[in-house]
Scaffold this motif. Sequence first.
Motif, PDB file in Angstrom:
ATOM      1  N   VAL A   1       0.851  -1.190   0.000  1.00  0.00           N
ATOM      2  CA  VAL A   1       0.000   0.000   0.000  1.00  0.00           C
ATOM      3  C   VAL A   1       0.887   1.240   0.000  1.00  0.00           C
ATOM      4  O   VAL A   1       2.086   1.163   0.276  1.00  0.00           O
ATOM      5  CB  VAL A   1      -0.942   0.033   1.226  1.00  0.00           C
ATOM      6  CG1 VAL A   1      -1.891  -1.155   1.209  1.00  0.00           C
ATOM      7  CG2 VAL A   1      -0.165   0.080   2.525  1.00  0.00           C
TER       8      VAL A   1
ATOM      9  N   LEU B   1       0.638   4.953   1.791  1.00  0.00           N
ATOM     10  CA  LEU B   1      -0.110   5.810   2.698  1.00  0.00           C
ATOM     11  C   LEU B   1       0.089   7.263   2.297  1.00  0.00           C
ATOM     12  O   LEU B   1       1.204   7.681   1.963  1.00  0.00           O
ATOM     13  CB  LEU B   1       0.365   5.594   4.138  1.00  0.00           C
ATOM     14  CG  LEU B   1       0.262   4.152   4.659  1.00  0.00           C
ATOM     15  CD1 LEU B   1       0.796   4.078   6.088  1.00  0.00           C
ATOM     16  CD2 LEU B   1      -1.153   3.639   4.590  1.00  0.00           C
TER      17      LEU B   1
ATOM     18  N   GLN C   1      -2.629   9.794   6.386  1.00  0.00           N
ATOM     19  CA  GLN C   1      -2.540   8.448   6.953  1.00  0.00           C
ATOM     20  C   GLN C   1      -1.234   8.250   7.712  1.00  0.00           C
ATOM     21  O   GLN C   1      -1.220   7.598   8.751  1.00  0.00           O
ATOM     22  CB  GLN C   1      -2.684   7.402   5.852  1.00  0.00           C
ATOM     23  CG  GLN C   1      -4.080   7.338   5.275  1.00  0.00           C
ATOM     24  CD  GLN C   1      -4.153   6.486   4.041  1.00  0.00           C
ATOM     25  OE1 GLN C   1      -3.274   6.536   3.180  1.00  0.00           O
ATOM     26  NE2 GLN C   1      -5.209   5.693   3.929  1.00  0.00           N
TER      27      GLN C   1
ATOM     28  N   THR D   1      -6.989   0.712   3.495  1.00  0.00           N
ATOM     29  CA  THR D   1      -6.283   0.722   2.220  1.00  0.00           C
ATOM     30  C   THR D   1      -6.514  -0.585   1.479  1.00  0.00           C
ATOM     31  O   THR D   1      -6.602  -0.597   0.252  1.00  0.00           O
ATOM     32  CB  THR D   1      -4.784   1.011   2.385  1.00  0.00           C
ATOM     33  OG1 THR D   1      -4.219   0.053   3.270  1.00  0.00           O
ATOM     34  CG2 THR D   1      -4.536   2.408   2.896  1.00  0.00           C
TER      35      THR D   1
ATOM     36  N   GLN E   1      -9.971  -0.397  -0.109  1.00  0.00           N
ATOM     37  CA  GLN E   1      -9.940   0.485  -1.272  1.00  0.00           C
ATOM     38  C   GLN E   1      -9.339  -0.229  -2.471  1.00  0.00           C
ATOM     39  O   GLN E   1      -9.839  -0.104  -3.580  1.00  0.00           O
ATOM     40  CB  GLN E   1      -9.143   1.749  -0.962  1.00  0.00           C
ATOM     41  CG  GLN E   1      -9.859   2.675   0.001  1.00  0.00           C
ATOM     42  CD  GLN E   1      -8.979   3.805   0.481  1.00  0.00           C
ATOM     43  OE1 GLN E   1      -7.808   3.910   0.123  1.00  0.00           O
ATOM     44  NE2 GLN E   1      -9.536   4.666   1.301  1.00  0.00           N
TER      45      GLN E   1
END
Length: 96
Positions: free
Chosen positions: A65, A67, A71, A88, A91
């Motif tokens: 992921v 950020l 975040q 995340t 998403q």
Amino acid sequence: MSPGYCDSGENMTDDVRARLRAVFVEALALDGAVDVERLAFRDVPAWDSVGHMALVAAVEDEFGVQLDTEQVIDLSSFSAALDLVAATGRQALVGE
């Protein structure tokens, strides 16, 4: 579906929790005496601003992921990290 997430997207699997715990232990060089799941920013000397960035990079690498700035700032505890990884991951699953 990405490994580590439940079909509902609501709950993290034990595997994801364990992987995140391992990330914290390695990134912050924690010993067995630290209760990782209750850990918060600055609870241990290693989780300073430099340690925070190392932790962010390790979380991003482990879970694939990226950020955003908000975040990164919000990653203030193990619990917050679980929530961020879950968010995340959801998403990514739905293409948001």
